[in-house]
Scaffold this motif. Sequence first.
Motif, short mmCIF file in Angstrom:
data_model
loop_
_atom_site.label_atom_id
_atom_site.label_comp_id
_atom_site.label_asym_id
_atom_site.label_seq_id
_atom_site.Cartn_x
_atom_site.Cartn_y
_atom_site.Cartn_z
N TYR A 59 0.85 -1.19 0.00
CA TYR A 59 0.00 0.00 0.00
C TYR A 59 0.89 1.23 0.00
CZ TYR A 59 -3.26 -3.54 1.62
OH TYR A 59 -4.01 -4.67 1.72
N ASP A 60 0.42 2.33 -0.63
CA ASP A 60 1.24 3.53 -0.65
C ASP A 60 1.01 4.44 0.55
OD1 ASP A 60 -1.26 4.37 -1.72
OD2 ASP A 60 -0.44 4.27 -3.74
N CYS A 61 0.10 4.06 1.44
CA CYS A 61 -0.03 4.77 2.71
C CYS A 61 -0.82 3.94 3.70
CB CYS A 61 -0.62 6.17 2.53
SG CYS A 61 -2.40 6.30 2.62
N ASP A 62 -0.66 4.25 4.98
CA ASP A 62 -1.37 3.52 6.03
C ASP A 62 -2.88 3.63 5.88
OD1 ASP A 62 1.05 2.84 7.19
OD2 ASP A 62 0.96 4.41 8.70
N PHE A 63 -3.34 4.80 5.45
CA PHE A 63 -4.78 5.01 5.32
C PHE A 63 -5.34 4.17 4.18
CE2 PHE A 63 -2.97 8.93 7.13
CZ PHE A 63 -3.47 8.77 8.41
N ASN A 64 -4.60 4.09 3.07
CA ASN A 64 -5.04 3.23 1.98
C ASN A 64 -5.05 1.77 2.42
OD1 ASN A 64 -5.40 5.43 0.34
ND2 ASN A 64 -3.64 5.03 -0.97
N GLN A 65 -4.10 1.40 3.27
CA GLN A 65 -4.08 0.04 3.79
C GLN A 65 -5.36 -0.24 4.59
OE1 GLN A 65 -0.66 -1.05 6.14
NE2 GLN A 65 -1.41 -3.11 6.48
N GLN A 66 -5.74 0.70 5.45
CA GLN A 66 -6.95 0.51 6.25
C GLN A 66 -8.20 0.40 5.38
OE1 GLN A 66 -6.92 -0.16 9.54
NE2 GLN A 66 -4.75 -0.22 9.10
N LEU A 67 -8.15 1.05 4.21
CA LEU A 67 -9.30 1.02 3.30
C LEU A 67 -9.19 -0.10 2.27
CD1 LEU A 67 -9.59 4.87 2.79
CD2 LEU A 67 -11.16 3.39 4.06
N GLY A 68 -8.11 -0.88 2.30
CA GLY A 68 -7.94 -1.98 1.36
C GLY A 68 -7.59 -1.51 -0.05
N MET A 69 -7.04 -0.31 -0.16
CA MET A 69 -6.69 0.26 -1.47
C MET A 69 -5.21 -0.01 -1.78
SD MET A 69 -8.67 3.93 -1.15
CE MET A 69 -7.81 4.60 -2.58
N GLY A 70 -4.93 -1.23 -2.21
CA GLY A 70 -3.56 -1.61 -2.52
C GLY A 70 -3.06 -1.00 -3.80
N ILE A 71 -1.74 -1.03 -3.99
CA ILE A 71 -1.13 -0.57 -5.23
C ILE A 71 -1.53 -1.56 -6.32
CG2 ILE A 71 1.03 -0.16 -6.47
CD1 ILE A 71 2.26 0.68 -3.78
N ILE A 72 -2.05 -1.04 -7.42
CA ILE A 72 -2.48 -1.88 -8.53
C ILE A 72 -1.42 -1.79 -9.62
CG2 ILE A 72 -4.26 -2.25 -10.30
CD1 ILE A 72 -5.25 -2.76 -7.45
N GLY A 73 -0.98 -2.96 -10.09
CA GLY A 73 0.04 -2.98 -11.13
C GLY A 73 0.04 -4.26 -11.91
N GLN A 74 0.99 -4.36 -12.80
CA GLN A 74 1.14 -5.57 -13.62
C GLN A 74 1.88 -6.62 -12.81
OE1 GLN A 74 -1.12 -4.45 -16.15
NE2 GLN A 74 0.10 -5.92 -17.25
N SER A 75 1.30 -7.78 -12.75
CA SER A 75 1.90 -8.88 -12.01
C SER A 75 1.75 -10.15 -12.83
CB SER A 75 1.22 -9.04 -10.66
OG SER A 75 1.74 -10.13 -9.97
N GLN A 76 2.68 -11.04 -12.68
CA GLN A 76 2.57 -12.32 -13.39
C GLN A 76 1.33 -13.05 -12.90
OE1 GLN A 76 4.25 -13.51 -15.99
NE2 GLN A 76 5.35 -11.57 -16.01
#
Length: 129
Positions: A59-76
């Motif tokens: 997560y790019d911040c603690d608040f986003n973590q609490q809201l479940g807003m993870g970093i979205i990106g390309q992953s295998q």
Amino acid sequence: FNNLLTITNMPIKRFADYLAKEGKMKEYMELLVNNFNAGTVEGLMCLDTVSVGWDGAIYDCDFNQQLGMGIIGQSQNESHDDKNSTKKQKLYVFDIESLLDLQKYSVRTDNHCFGCTAGTGSSCQGATA
């Protein structure tokens, strides 16, 4: 006190519930939005700090973590059809080699971000502007 730090109450989770119950969410959000300070943006923690969940989600911040807003990106994505396909999804520590890999992704933002950009800014290290 000789080094007192203050942090803005973020309008999320229990505090958001309280504001809604009291009918003050709109008023509080207007306060934050009306006090937006572009000079705070450069010092925001979300630009150079990450939070990692118990499951390795990034997560790019603690608040986003609490809201479940993870970093979205390309992953295998190991699908049955194509072992080499990529898919946009929440990133985990297992998906990156180093923190530098995250620089290509945008910080996820929402209304609560006005809490860090109001007035002189807010962070765990104090004011950002």
